[in-house]
Design an enzyme around this catalytic site. Structure first.
Site, PDB file in Angstrom:
ATOM      1  N   GLU A 187     -18.973 -55.054  52.208  1.00 21.51           N
ATOM      2  CA  GLU A 187     -20.329 -54.619  52.468  1.00 21.51           C
ATOM      3  C   GLU A 187     -21.225 -54.738  51.242  1.00 21.51           C
ATOM      4  O   GLU A 187     -20.763 -54.613  50.111  1.00 21.51           O
ATOM      5  CB  GLU A 187     -20.316 -53.168  52.964  1.00 21.51           C
ATOM      6  CG  GLU A 187     -19.669 -53.028  54.329  1.00 21.51           C
ATOM      7  CD  GLU A 187     -19.421 -51.589  54.741  1.00 21.51           C
ATOM      8  OE1 GLU A 187     -19.492 -51.317  55.944  1.00 21.51           O
ATOM      9  OE2 GLU A 187     -19.158 -50.753  53.864  1.00 21.51           O
ATOM     10  N   CYS A 217     -26.547 -53.421  45.960  1.00 24.62           N
ATOM     11  CA  CYS A 217     -25.205 -52.989  45.567  1.00 24.62           C
ATOM     12  C   CYS A 217     -24.210 -53.933  46.227  1.00 24.62           C
ATOM     13  O   CYS A 217     -24.189 -54.050  47.462  1.00 24.62           O
ATOM     14  CB  CYS A 217     -24.975 -51.553  46.033  1.00 24.62           C
ATOM     15  SG  CYS A 217     -23.317 -50.923  45.694  1.00 24.62           S
ATOM     16  N   CYS A 236      -9.777 -51.703  47.698  1.00 24.49           N
ATOM     17  CA  CYS A 236      -9.673 -51.342  46.288  1.00 24.49           C
ATOM     18  C   CYS A 236      -8.289 -50.777  46.023  1.00 24.49           C
ATOM     19  O   CYS A 236      -7.765 -49.993  46.821  1.00 24.49           O
ATOM     20  CB  CYS A 236     -10.742 -50.313  45.916  1.00 24.49           C
ATOM     21  SG  CYS A 236     -10.780 -49.909  44.157  1.00 24.49           S
ATOM     22  N   CYS A 246      -9.121 -43.911  44.100  1.00 23.79           N
ATOM     23  CA  CYS A 246      -9.741 -42.662  43.693  1.00 23.79           C
ATOM     24  C   CYS A 246      -9.716 -41.674  44.859  1.00 23.79           C
ATOM     25  O   CYS A 246      -9.990 -42.038  46.003  1.00 23.79           O
ATOM     26  CB  CYS A 246     -11.167 -42.904  43.214  1.00 23.79           C
ATOM     27  SG  CYS A 246     -11.238 -43.907  41.707  1.00 23.79           S
ATOM     28  N   CYS A 252     -12.782 -41.259  47.455  1.00 21.52           N
ATOM     29  CA  CYS A 252     -13.492 -42.468  47.887  1.00 21.52           C
ATOM     30  C   CYS A 252     -12.886 -43.015  49.169  1.00 21.52           C
ATOM     31  O   CYS A 252     -11.683 -43.303  49.227  1.00 21.52           O
ATOM     32  CB  CYS A 252     -13.429 -43.529  46.782  1.00 21.52           C
ATOM     33  SG  CYS A 252     -14.275 -45.067  47.199  1.00 21.52           S
ATOM     34  N   CYS A 261     -22.874 -43.713  48.450  1.00 18.35           N
ATOM     35  CA  CYS A 261     -21.805 -43.913  47.492  1.00 18.35           C
ATOM     36  C   CYS A 261     -20.479 -43.363  48.018  1.00 18.35           C
ATOM     37  O   CYS A 261     -20.411 -42.231  48.490  1.00 18.35           O
ATOM     38  CB  CYS A 261     -22.160 -43.219  46.180  1.00 18.35           C
ATOM     39  SG  CYS A 261     -20.967 -43.483  44.875  1.00 18.35           S
TER      40      CYS A 261
END
Length: 376
Positions: free
Chosen positions: A97, A110, A117, A121, A124, A351
């Site tokens: 995205e 962004c 990933c 984390c 997230c 975010c």
């Protein structure tokens, strides 16, 4: 994709030296690379036939040997506040995205650097998908190329566009993935973002966000030092080990030293520290005081990010009054501190929400998922 298409060169992935080498292999003069780069990245053409200052023979060779395309768009959604999100198909069930954030004086994009990933984390949603693969340079640059084309096609109105500039004025590598874990593809993309014959952005307008891959921060300082943002999220190792597992490999002392080494090369005289505010986890007065100590060591700006909850998370968003009190503590100590305004949360563009439809098939993990248990 046909076999012929698979063997063609994706032009959006070639920075200036690579494009010159490619044209040399075609028997063309080096200046052709500059011409074509301007057509690609400033006029956003998708077919060599439109490159009218090239001879017909050169255009025909270009069309036969290269492709000009961003990843296919699966979904294009716009939030009530004007934030726009594109979901791109990058093959094999993977999607990434990009998010466009309009403001009065800029247009920020962004962009993603990986499908999924691996850093995992704890807070997230993207990290929950695991890691599938690195994006190619063409797929990274293609997000910016497509966003500019789409906004222009839709008749975007902005003072800088009316003056002949592209709609996107700022790029942040804060989307899916850890950019420094895809270094070899990210660096040529950064060079294209800065190249005067491509997007021509200043280094101050290109920001790379990292969770703290210390050796790669040093490499970036030598190769293409753009503005640096560090996903900090905790001011002590014990808590950061839980929230940002890469800290177990590169603890805070090493990370802060790398930031200090980076600053002499950076376009700004500070590093931005990003700090997601998690209720009763990292948002107490003692946490703020520990951040003040870090700020006295490393020139920085703090960006406090209200946590965006997602299904299945045990974390909660810090109360607004606590976030403001946290900010005030930092500002009273002379630390420039902002609270990020949440944008695009009605389309999951905020975010930590860039989950899309990436399938967690590979499930590569840096460590086991970290539970949301406060350390006190």
């Amino acid at each position: 994709m046909s076999r012929a298409t698979a063997t063609m060169t994706p032009l959006l992935g070639l920075d200036a030296p690579a494009l010159e080498r490619w044209f040399a292999e075609l028997g063309e003069k080096p200046f052709r690379a500059r011409q074509v780069s301007r057509w690609l990245h400033q006029r956003f053409v998708d077919d060599p036939v439109h490159m009218t200052d090239l001879a017909r023979s050169a255009r025909e060779r270009l069309a036969a040997a290269a492709t000009i395309a961003a990843p296919a768009v699966i979904r294009d959604t716009t939030a009530a506040d004007g934030t726009r999100k594109w979901l791109f198909d990058v093959g094999a069930g993977n999607a990434v995205e990009s998010v466009y954030i309009p403001e009065d004086d800029r247009g920020t994009l962004c962009i993603s650097s990986q499908a999924g990933c691996a850093l995992d984390c704890a807070f997230c949603s993207t990290g929950r998908q695991g890691f599938n693969r690195n994006l190619t340079t063409a797929e990274i640059v293609g997000q910016l190329w497509h966003a500019n084309r789409a906004l222009l096609a839709d008749g975007i109105r902005a003072p800088w566009v009316e003056q002949g500039r592209a709609p996107i004025t700022n790029v942040v590598l804060m989307g899916m993935g850890e950019p420094l874990a895809n270094y070899d593809n990210v660096v040529p993309a950064l060079r294209l973002f800065l190249d005067d014959n491509a997007y021509g952005l200043s280094r101050r307008r290109v920001t790379l966000s990292t969770s703290g891959l210390v050796p790669m921060i040093d490499r970036l300082a030598a190769d293409v030092p753009v503005a640096l943002a560090v996903s900090l999220h905790a001011a002590e190792d014990a808590l950061r080990d839980r929230l940002v597992p890469i800290n177990r490999r590169h603890p805070l002392k090493q990370l802060l030293a790398a930031c200090l080494r980076y600053l002499p090369h950076a376009p700004r005289d500070f590093v931005t520290f990003e700090y997601v505010m998690l209720d009763d986890v990292n948002d107490r007065p003692g946490d703020a005081q520990k951040l003040v100590a870090i700020a006295r060591e490393v020139p920085c700006k703090l960006n406090l990010i209200p946590f965006n909850p997602f299904p299945g998370t045990a974390f909660r968003t810090s109360p607004r009054e606590r976030i403001r009190a946290f900010q005030q503590t930092l500002m009273d100590a002379g630390v420039t501190t902002t609270i990020r305004r949440t944008r695009g949360d009605d389309i999951d563009a905020a975010c930590g929400q860039l989950a899309g439809q990436v399938q967690d098939r590979v499930k590569r993990r840096l460590a086991a998922r970290i539970t949301a248990v406060p350390v006190r």
